[in-house]
Scaffold this motif. Structure first.
Motif, PDB file in Angstrom:
ATOM      1  N   PHE A  58      17.071  -7.812  25.438  1.00 10.57           N
ATOM      2  CA  PHE A  58      16.016  -8.656  25.678  1.00 10.57           C
ATOM      3  C   PHE A  58      14.717  -7.584  25.860  1.00 10.57           C
ATOM      4  O   PHE A  58      14.792  -6.698  26.608  1.00 10.57           O
ATOM      5  N   GLN A  59      13.504  -7.676  25.339  1.00  8.34           N
ATOM      6  CA  GLN A  59      12.250  -6.923  25.109  1.00  8.34           C
ATOM      7  C   GLN A  59      11.163  -8.158  25.376  1.00  8.34           C
ATOM      8  O   GLN A  59      11.249  -9.412  25.516  1.00  8.34           O
ATOM      9  N   THR A  60       9.830  -7.427  25.841  1.00  8.47           N
ATOM     10  CA  THR A  60       8.931  -8.439  26.146  1.00  8.47           C
ATOM     11  C   THR A  60       7.569  -7.866  25.540  1.00  8.47           C
ATOM     12  O   THR A  60       7.383  -6.468  25.693  1.00  8.47           O
ATOM     13  N   ILE A  61       6.534  -8.919  25.405  1.00  7.56           N
ATOM     14  CA  ILE A  61       5.307  -8.125  25.115  1.00  7.56           C
ATOM     15  C   ILE A  61       4.241  -9.251  25.962  1.00  7.56           C
ATOM     16  O   ILE A  61       4.502 -10.215  26.258  1.00  7.56           O
ATOM     17  N   ASN A  62       3.219  -8.818  26.525  1.00  4.67           N
ATOM     18  CA  ASN A  62       2.318  -9.452  27.324  1.00  4.67           C
ATOM     19  C   ASN A  62       1.118  -9.775  26.499  1.00  4.67           C
ATOM     20  O   ASN A  62       0.207  -8.885  25.957  1.00  4.67           O
ATOM     21  N   LEU A  63       0.655 -10.955  26.381  1.00  3.94           N
ATOM     22  CA  LEU A  63      -0.617 -11.507  25.867  1.00  3.94           C
ATOM     23  C   LEU A  63      -1.560 -11.938  26.978  1.00  3.94           C
ATOM     24  O   LEU A  63      -1.269 -12.126  28.024  1.00  3.94           O
ATOM     25  N   GLN A  64      -2.754 -11.751  26.543  1.00  4.01           N
ATOM     26  CA  GLN A  64      -4.022 -12.092  27.217  1.00  4.01           C
ATOM     27  C   GLN A  64      -4.082 -13.895  27.336  1.00  4.01           C
ATOM     28  O   GLN A  64      -3.679 -14.541  26.412  1.00  4.01           O
ATOM     29  N   LYS A  65      -4.497 -14.594  28.296  1.00  5.36           N
ATOM     30  CA  LYS A  65      -4.539 -15.934  28.337  1.00  5.36           C
ATOM     31  C   LYS A  65      -5.478 -16.343  27.243  1.00  5.36           C
ATOM     32  O   LYS A  65      -6.720 -15.884  27.067  1.00  5.36           O
ATOM     33  N   SER A  66      -5.121 -17.722  26.399  1.00  8.03           N
ATOM     34  CA  SER A  66      -5.914 -18.314  25.374  1.00  8.03           C
ATOM     35  C   SER A  66      -5.605 -19.636  25.660  1.00  8.03           C
ATOM     36  O   SER A  66      -4.798 -20.159  26.186  1.00  8.03           O
ATOM     37  N   ALA A  67      -6.683 -20.321  24.895  1.00  8.08           N
ATOM     38  CA  ALA A  67      -6.644 -21.977  25.197  1.00  8.08           C
ATOM     39  C   ALA A  67      -5.476 -22.401  24.272  1.00  8.08           C
ATOM     40  O   ALA A  67      -5.082 -21.902  23.373  1.00  8.08           O
ATOM     41  N   HIS A  68      -4.999 -23.200  24.699  1.00  6.81           N
ATOM     42  CA  HIS A  68      -3.810 -24.156  24.425  1.00  6.81           C
ATOM     43  C   HIS A  68      -4.253 -25.131  23.380  1.00  6.81           C
ATOM     44  O   HIS A  68      -4.717 -26.094  23.579  1.00  6.81           O
ATOM     45  N   GLN A  69      -4.047 -24.753  21.993  1.00  4.51           N
ATOM     46  CA  GLN A  69      -4.110 -25.665  20.830  1.00  4.51           C
ATOM     47  C   GLN A  69      -2.558 -25.895  20.198  1.00  4.51           C
ATOM     48  O   GLN A  69      -2.017 -24.950  19.910  1.00  4.51           O
ATOM     49  N   PRO A  70      -2.493 -27.115  19.881  1.00 10.95           N
ATOM     50  CA  PRO A  70      -1.237 -27.400  19.202  1.00 10.95           C
ATOM     51  C   PRO A  70      -1.021 -26.623  18.024  1.00 10.95           C
ATOM     52  O   PRO A  70      -1.919 -26.654  17.111  1.00 10.95           O
ATOM     53  N   GLY A  71       0.039 -25.807  18.005  1.00 10.65           N
ATOM     54  CA  GLY A  71       0.510 -25.349  16.589  1.00 10.65           C
ATOM     55  C   GLY A  71      -0.048 -23.803  16.640  1.00 10.65           C
ATOM     56  O   GLY A  71       0.977 -22.843  16.519  1.00 10.65           O
ATOM     57  N   SER A  72      -1.333 -23.682  16.555  1.00  6.94           N
ATOM     58  CA  SER A  72      -1.783 -22.369  16.285  1.00  6.94           C
ATOM     59  C   SER A  72      -1.550 -21.464  17.303  1.00  6.94           C
ATOM     60  O   SER A  72      -1.158 -20.312  17.171  1.00  6.94           O
ATOM     61  N   LYS A  73      -1.581 -21.581  18.688  1.00 10.65           N
ATOM     62  CA  LYS A  73      -1.464 -20.744  19.685  1.00 10.65           C
ATOM     63  C   LYS A  73       0.190 -20.352  19.794  1.00 10.65           C
ATOM     64  O   LYS A  73       0.308 -19.119  19.951  1.00 10.65           O
ATOM     65  N   VAL A  74       1.025 -21.384  19.411  1.00  4.60           N
ATOM     66  CA  VAL A  74       2.666 -20.778  19.629  1.00  4.60           C
ATOM     67  C   VAL A  74       2.690 -19.764  18.393  1.00  4.60           C
ATOM     68  O   VAL A  74       3.496 -18.951  18.561  1.00  4.60           O
ATOM     69  N   VAL A  75       2.243 -20.114  17.178  1.00  3.23           N
ATOM     70  CA  VAL A  75       2.472 -19.265  15.994  1.00  3.23           C
ATOM     71  C   VAL A  75       1.723 -17.996  16.282  1.00  3.23           C
ATOM     72  O   VAL A  75       2.388 -16.902  15.771  1.00  3.23           O
ATOM     73  N   ALA A  76       0.495 -17.860  16.778  1.00  5.31           N
ATOM     74  CA  ALA A  76      -0.083 -16.576  17.048  1.00  5.31           C
ATOM     75  C   ALA A  76       0.743 -15.702  17.844  1.00  5.31           C
ATOM     76  O   ALA A  76       0.869 -14.542  17.785  1.00  5.31           O
ATOM     77  N   ASN A  83       5.397  -8.705  15.380  1.00  5.07           N
ATOM     78  CA  ASN A  83       4.775  -7.209  15.148  1.00  5.07           C
ATOM     79  C   ASN A  83       5.236  -6.182  16.023  1.00  5.07           C
ATOM     80  O   ASN A  83       4.959  -4.885  15.744  1.00  5.07           O
ATOM     81  N   THR A  84       6.072  -6.341  16.817  1.00  5.54           N
ATOM     82  CA  THR A  84       6.643  -5.376  17.721  1.00  5.54           C
ATOM     83  C   THR A  84       7.748  -4.629  17.197  1.00  5.54           C
ATOM     84  O   THR A  84       8.370  -3.637  17.816  1.00  5.54           O
ATOM     85  N   GLN A  85       8.322  -5.275  16.124  1.00  4.68           N
ATOM     86  CA  GLN A  85       9.438  -4.966  15.679  1.00  4.68           C
ATOM     87  C   GLN A  85       9.348  -4.534  14.114  1.00  4.68           C
ATOM     88  O   GLN A  85       8.265  -4.538  13.601  1.00  4.68           O
ATOM     89  N   LYS A  86      10.345  -4.093  13.575  1.00  2.69           N
ATOM     90  CA  LYS A  86      10.766  -3.724  12.058  1.00  2.69           C
ATOM     91  C   LYS A  86      11.389  -4.914  11.420  1.00  2.69           C
ATOM     92  O   LYS A  86      12.709  -5.078  11.391  1.00  2.69           O
ATOM     93  N   PRO A  87      10.942  -5.824  11.146  1.00  3.86           N
ATOM     94  CA  PRO A  87      11.634  -7.124  10.439  1.00  3.86           C
ATOM     95  C   PRO A  87      12.653  -6.839   9.373  1.00  3.86           C
ATOM     96  O   PRO A  87      13.484  -7.410   8.995  1.00  3.86           O
ATOM     97  N   GLU A  88      12.539  -5.581   8.794  1.00  7.51           N
ATOM     98  CA  GLU A  88      13.207  -5.345   7.640  1.00  7.51           C
ATOM     99  C   GLU A  88      14.632  -4.857   8.096  1.00  7.51           C
ATOM    100  O   GLU A  88      15.507  -4.874   7.385  1.00  7.51           O
ATOM    101  N   GLU A  89      14.703  -4.704   9.419  1.00  9.81           N
ATOM    102  CA  GLU A  89      16.001  -4.319   9.868  1.00  9.81           C
ATOM    103  C   GLU A  89      16.705  -5.679  10.374  1.00  9.81           C
ATOM    104  O   GLU A  89      18.021  -5.543  10.690  1.00  9.81           O
ATOM    105  N   PHE A  90      16.419  -6.751  10.026  1.00  9.60           N
ATOM    106  CA  PHE A  90      16.996  -7.908  10.467  1.00  9.60           C
ATOM    107  C   PHE A  90      17.394  -8.783   9.216  1.00  9.60           C
ATOM    108  O   PHE A  90      16.468  -8.800   8.095  1.00  9.60           O
ATOM    109  N   GLU A  91      18.474  -9.651   9.024  1.00  9.66           N
ATOM    110  CA  GLU A  91      18.745 -10.361   8.152  1.00  9.66           C
ATOM    111  C   GLU A  91      18.215 -12.051   8.553  1.00  9.66           C
ATOM    112  O   GLU A  91      17.951 -12.734   7.679  1.00  9.66           O
TER     113      GLU A  91
END
Length: 284
Positions: A58-76, A83-91
């Motif tokens: 388990f790892q974590t990253i902290n983001l600043q508070k942003s406006a809650h908008q359906p869809g876009s906020k959760v994907v951001a 981006n904290t990982q190396k996706p090529e290392e996973f299947e």
């Protein structure tokens, strides 16, 4: 197969521990989880810390508070975690919500499904909610669609479709795009996932505005958007609801709001919707 699991979390102190505990109890062990603390103002960071200090998966990253908008906020938030990982290392790349409880065999069953079926691109279970002390099927979507709270993508498929889009409607756009690329979206009904919080309960957008914006950002042309709007209005037998949805859709069109899909992808989405309409209503 190795799993990368990204969990966006905003003010989930009441639910997050259940989600993370259900991951710890998985029979399948080869995974890394990144919990994205998306500007929480409650004790969510403390909940996350308990798990990151006790379990190296388990790892974590902290983001600043942003406006809650359906869809876009959760994907951001998801993309920040990715981006904290190396996706090529996973299947397998997973986007999970912070308010679900997974059965112990969830990851193992997903793993076997991908290994045994090379064309499976997106796999998941079914959502269940608690009503009158019993867990019942949520019933908010067709049983062939993997809902947003529990997506598991084959990495090759995830890359081919350009990841998930930072927009309202992303969790339907992904399914259409991957199918257009020859991949399959598969629901395994034996995997019953408990959903602890009703989706949309913290949205500030009105239902009619939501649907109008959703149909626009999904890339639907005017004809298909009007058909979809009429279907939603018929559910509550309200002409005014139909007109309000159309008003929101046309407002987006007049402003020429940016779509997060290409012209070719928009064409594929409209063709898929039109074919589904012909099959269901015109029997063609």
């Amino acid at each position: 197969m190795k799993f990368l699991i990204i969990i966006p979390a905003h003010n989930e102190e009441a639910h997050l521990s259940f989600t993370l505990e259900s991951l710890q109890q998985q029979s399948f062990r080869d995974f890394t989880t990144v919990i994205v603390n998306d500007g929480s103002t409650d004790s969510t960071p403390e909940v996350i810390r308990r798990f990151t200090e006790a379990d190296s998966r388990f790892q974590t990253i902290n983001l600043q508070k942003s406006a809650h908008q359906p869809g876009s906020k959760v994907v951001a938030a998801f993309k920040n975690g990715l981006n904290t990982q190396k996706p090529e290392e996973f299947e397998v790349i997973c986007k999970f919500d912070a308010d679900i409880i997974l059965p112990e065999n969830y990851l193992q069953t997903i793993n076997e499904a991908f290994q045994n079926n090379p064309k499976y691109g997106l796999v998941g279970g079914l959502l269940y909610v608690e009503k009158n002390g019993e867990w019942v099927y949520e019933g908010n979507s067709n049983k062939g669609h993997v809902r947003g709270p529990m997506k598991a993508y084959r990495k090759e498929c995830f890359d081919a479709m350009g990841g998930i889009r930072e927009t309202l409607g992303w969790d339907n756009i992904d399914a259409i795009l991957l199918e257009n690329l020859g991949w399959k979206e598969v629901v395994l009904p034996e995997l019953q996932v408990k959903l602890l919080k009703v989706k949309g309960s913290d949205y500030t957008i009105k239902p009619a505005d939501y649907y109008g914006r959703y149909f626009y950002f999904l890339g639907l042309n005017r004809f298909l958007a009007y058909i979809a709007s009429s279907k939603e209005a018929m559910k509550i037998k309200s002409l005014s609801f139909f007109l309000q949805i159309i008003k929101a859709y046309e407002s987006c069109r007049s402003q020429q709001l940016e779509l997060k899909i290409s012209k070719d992808e928009q064409k594929a989405i409209n063709e898929q919707r039109w074919n589904a309409l012909k099959k269901k209503w015109l029997k063609i």
